[in-house]
Design an enzyme around this catalytic site. Structure first.
Site, PDB file in Angstrom:
ATOM      1  N   CYS A 107       0.652  -0.917  -0.091  1.00  0.00           N
ATOM      2  CA  CYS A 107      -0.147  -0.348  -0.194  1.00  0.00           C
ATOM      3  C   CYS A 107       1.152   1.096  -0.454  1.00  0.00           C
ATOM      4  CB  CYS A 107      -0.633  -0.495   0.920  1.00  0.00           C
ATOM      5  SG  CYS A 107      -1.607  -1.701   1.037  1.00  0.00           S
ATOM      6  N   ALA A 108       1.185   1.353  -1.604  1.00  0.00           N
ATOM      7  CA  ALA A 108       2.716   2.066  -1.259  1.00  0.00           C
ATOM      8  C   ALA A 108       2.733   3.616  -0.903  1.00  0.00           C
ATOM      9  CB  ALA A 108       3.316   1.888  -2.350  1.00  0.00           C
ATOM     10  N   PRO A 111       1.742   7.677  -0.686  1.00  0.00           N
ATOM     11  CA  PRO A 111       1.961   8.274  -0.871  1.00  0.00           C
ATOM     12  C   PRO A 111       3.702   8.098  -1.675  1.00  0.00           C
ATOM     13  CG  PRO A 111       2.488   9.720   1.298  1.00  0.00           C
ATOM     14  CD  PRO A 111       1.775   8.002   1.404  1.00  0.00           C
ATOM     15  N   GLY A 112       4.118   7.067  -0.926  1.00  0.00           N
ATOM     16  CA  GLY A 112       5.537   6.688  -0.952  1.00  0.00           C
ATOM     17  C   GLY A 112       6.587   6.481  -0.761  1.00  0.00           C
ATOM     18  N   CYS A 116      -0.625   3.321  10.990  1.00  0.00           N
ATOM     19  CA  CYS A 116      -0.576   4.872  11.481  1.00  0.00           C
ATOM     20  C   CYS A 116      -1.179   5.651  12.558  1.00  0.00           C
ATOM     21  CB  CYS A 116       0.001   5.988  10.670  1.00  0.00           C
ATOM     22  SG  CYS A 116      -1.319   5.860   9.616  1.00  0.00           S
TER      23      CYS A 116
END
Length: 456
Positions: free
Chosen positions: A271-272, A274-275, A387
């Site tokens: 689930c990349a 924003p990277g 998070c």
């Protein structure tokens, strides 16, 4: 003085439990000539954030906000964010002076005014005068203009009185956190929720943290993250064009370090977007495949790959639907979650999250974890993280996963090695990072992370 803490802080402060509150770090201009329209937009932003998740960002793209000059738009956002962070305290102050609750539009005017005077230190006469003008403009609020004037001037004359930081947390969230982490931790979390965080930067391997810290007027944190009090467009910051760093909270950088990628290993970031973690994995030398269901959110990842000179295979697809038979040496699953650990940067998440969402997202995490397990080679490893501060999205997920998947075992984390606070290590060997940790350094986002290894 630590980055993100203003040396200009002065004036009247709200207090907690009888003690002066920490100085506000919310960055905003306080010029008297910032217009009425900026305050109107601040109210719109505040209400949008209270109505739904991502409401504030959506409202910033609306015509009323776009019509403002950049400095006014920045001021409007800063006021709305300050009001969100201190909403409970502001309402405590108002409720002591109101015999009955006024219409919501009237309360919004007073919330915005108190956020300016008590948090951003805008001159009281300017904030009160503008609030009264705004009340006069709208037929719905005009009958209450004298009330607005009296309440705000009364606060300015008599002071705000004592307030509690815990009042800024919704009751159901405060009850959950107290049960999970204890009374002392709850107080620390509430204090952390008041403050605007600094900006953290992750660096490419071999880049000198001291040099970057000097360039952006910041400091190096354990693990190599650089923290700066700078605000505004990062593209204009010194060394940005060198491609040596990207914005990423110190806590968010820990899971990718925990995965321990070595050069040449195959890595899947499930689930990349924003990277930030994809960049870490690629910078470590991994052959990275980055998945995400949102093509628009992957654009930022692609742009950062180009700027930093790193490479990864980027695929816009839901991770559980990816039709590819490959398995990998290392898999990172930063699962969709309630994001309650990000309340320092996104105070609206505490107001937008509902209890039912915790269970709903826990089901999504369950499915993704099982999909991630199928992608791990024998002898490979998996890091799961969220998070969120909700145990159902962290510890409970791993307990249930290990029962379902006896081929996996926990590999105990070394918090110091991955740039996490030592006290974040749980008895099971997982990481539970609370935003109140590293308070002396300005705190960090809340995260849960666990490293698992598959039998060879």
């Amino acid at each position: 003085m630590k980055p993100g803490h203003s040396s200009e802080a002065r004036g009247r402060r709200m207090a907690t439990k009888g003690r002066p509150r920490p100085a506000s770090t919310e960055t905003a201009p306080v010029q008297d000539d910032i217009g009425v329209e900026a305050r109107v937009v601040a109210g719109l932003l505040l209400n949008a954030a209270l109505e739904k998740r991502n409401g504030l960002d959506e409202a910033l793209s609306q015509p009323a906000a776009r019509a403002l000059a950049p400095v006014d738009r920045a001021f409007a956002r800063a006021v709305a964010m300050a009001a969100l962070r201190r909403l409970g305290e502001i309402d405590q102050i108002l409720d002591r002076r109101l015999q009955k609750s006024p219409p919501e539009a009237v309360r919004t005017l007073m919330r915005i005014a108190l956020a300016q005077t008590l948090v951003l230190e805008t001159p009281a006469f300017a904030a009160v005068s503008t609030a009264v003008k705004l009340a006069e403009r709208d037929p719905k609020t005009r009958p209450y203009k004298n009330l607005v004037n009296a309440v705000l001037r009364g606060v300015g004359r008599d002071g705000p009185g004592l307030t509690t930081a815990e009042s800024n947390l919704p009751d159901w969230i405060a009850a959950r956190w107290k049960a999970a982490y204890g009374e002392a931790a709850l107080v620390g979390l509430a204090l952390a929720a008041r403050e605007e965080p600094a900006t953290d930067l992750s660096l490419k391997p071999g880049v000198d943290p001291a040099a970057i810290a000097a360039a952006v007027e910041g400091e190096a944190l354990p693990g190599g993250t650089v923290r700066t009090g700078r605000r505004g467009d990062v593209a204009s910051w010194p060394t940005f064009d060198d491609g040596d760093w990207w914005v990423q909270d110190a806590a968010a950088a820990a899971p990718a370090r925990l995965l321990g990628v070595k050069s040449g290993e195959t890595v899947l970031d499930m689930c990349a977007a924003p990277g930030g973690k994809t960049l870490q994995l690629a910078a470590a030398g991994g052959q990275v495949t980055a998945l995400d269901r949102s093509a628009p959110r992957l654009k930022r990842l692609t742009q950062n790959l180009e700027r930093t000179g790193l490479t990864a295979e980027v695929v816009a697809v839901p991770a559980e639907d990816w039709d590819d038979a490959r398995t990998f040496d290392a898999v990172l699953l930063d699962a969709p979650c309630t994001a309650t650990g990000t309340f320092r940067r996104n105070p609206e998440v505490l107001r937008a999250t509902r209890p039912a969402e915790v269970a709903k997202l826990a089901d999504v995490q369950h499915r993704l974890l099982d999909a991630a397990a199928e992608r791990v080679k024998p002898g490979g490893r998996l890091v799961y993280c969220t998070c969120s501060l909700e145990r159902e999205e962290g510890e409970t997920q791993i307990i249930a996963f290990l029962r379902r998947n006896p081929a996996f075992r926990t590999v105990s984390a070394d918090p110091v090695a991955v740039g996490a606070p030592p006290e974040a290590l749980t008895p099971e060997g997982w990481l539970r990072i609370l935003p109140s940790m590293w308070a002396e350094k300005g705190g960090l986002d809340g995260f849960f992370a666990a490293r698992l290894e598959r039998a060879g």
